[in-house]
Scaffold this active site. Sequence first.
Site, PDB file in Angstrom:
ATOM      1  CD  GLU A  77       1.071  -2.235  -0.945  1.00 43.40           C
ATOM      2  OE1 GLU A  77       2.259  -2.101  -1.276  1.00 43.40           O
ATOM      3  OE2 GLU A  77       0.700  -2.406   0.232  1.00 43.40           O
ATOM      4  CE  LYS A 170       5.211   0.175   0.107  1.00 40.59           C
ATOM      5  NZ  LYS A 170       4.707  -1.220   0.197  1.00 40.59           N
ATOM      6  CB  CYS A 203       1.306  -0.460   2.526  1.00 39.68           C
ATOM      7  SG  CYS A 203       1.151  -1.888   3.657  1.00 39.68           S
TER       8      CYS A 203
END
Length: 527
Positions: A77, A170, A203
């Site tokens: 990321e 995300k 993440c």
Amino acid sequence: MHTMFGFLGRFVWLLSALINVAVASNDGPPFYTAGVAEFRPAIMGGTSQQLLESNLAGYLELMHSGNGTTDIIVFPEATLNTVLTLTAVPESTEQSLCEEQPGDDPEIAPFLRRLACAAREYNTYLVINVKERSPENCPMGTTCSNRGYSIFNTNVVFDRLGAVVSRYRKWNLYLEPSTNRTDSPELATFSTDFNVTFGHFICFDMLFYTPAQDLVERLGIRHLIVTKMFNSELPFLTASQFQQGWAWANRVNLLASGASVPQSGVSGSGIYAGQQGALTRLMITDEIEGQRKLLLAKVPLNPEDQILTDEILEPEKTSLIKLKLLQQPELDKFATWELPMIQESSVNKRICQKDLCCEFQISWTLVGSLSGYSYRLGVWVGERRYEEEQYSAIRLCGLFACSGANVESCGLIGEEQVQPVKFTKLQILGEFVRKPRRLIMPSTLGTSNLYALQPSQLVWSTEETDNLTRIKMELRQPHSQLMTFAIYGNYFDEYAAGGAGTVEAITLGALLFRLITPLAMMHIIWE
């Protein structure tokens, strides 16, 4: 309800296992070759375009180092472009993105096409993470932003020909004020020519049920990819420790690619094969510059296949840990007991807090001076609140190292790396309440390298009763380099809808402390 949920979950898992066994019996090898990058981004010392070009050159160099042997490569990321060098990302393409096609979005950046060409050149699937520019979607009655477009934190997947086969935006954002969210969470998957279907996320998503657990439990995906810029926290949530525990608990293969910025507490990449442990992993703990390195491993098509992972047990280090680490907040809320530093000692101790009781059976001997770490046993039932209205209810019990005599020093790295304690017996029996939407994992950590224990080093067993899951975890052999040895339970949304209930929320002060950490500064720079 939880009985039916558990039955359906086990059914999906069994069906996926049978499919994987059938796949493994085909003529091809029972594994694929994966690479994950631990990558130090260029973040200062040039214009935004120069930094992008430096990062792109680093990506291409690591892809070349794979020598064309990889089936899939993953980059982390937030290590390629920024909000100043955005790109459009098509949801999918029938043809390679390497060459411009009629009707292509003019906002597709040249660097994205260059990576599509690299995927074709090296004959590999490629997963990258970008800052994406997308036309703004303003529902009736809402106000559009002044900039006129949306920005997403996006994973992009190319196949071996350079075509886009998957895109994921995300959902669980962390310290990303200029980044938008989709109207609803996406569950992103893609199938490969080596008979594996991957799910992927980014993440912070890994701490929540949606989308990470949805991919495993709802869709039965057993090969997962996470791109990360993760700030490690002692004693339970350092990067590789969390990655390995998550893969273990879900009994899945996990490809985790992490950014490498140790001075901001960011490092940690690896490839993990369920309860077989780590196949390869890297935590940069003894330097502040970070690295650019491609970690390679042969990954079993079936995560349940027995493989040997002991050969990657890393040697103990003697250098000081320079990785900047966060600390578990509100340790003073734990129910704890300090181990007396007495030669040839043993103790049987039961500690309870709220609905969680844990029994500890421990024997130890002193092997050095008393200037090293001390240890506490602890039990905690509490709520973790993250950015915005994101909550997790945590139940944990374990042993953890402290740099001083008080509980507030637990999870802090001492100036000296001397470990005066050798544990000859260490067993924890935890009684965890049964509820849906939870994940219970081993959380272990060595003091000198911040890696989790491998399967040969511990025993893990579970027993289900009507209302409880009894989990036993114990050392297989004596160990003198322990930072953490715990059972960590994430009850994902127990308090998300109804507030804190009887579980204490993290104080505003603790939350503000997290918001001003170096990771926050990293995201501000990258935004």
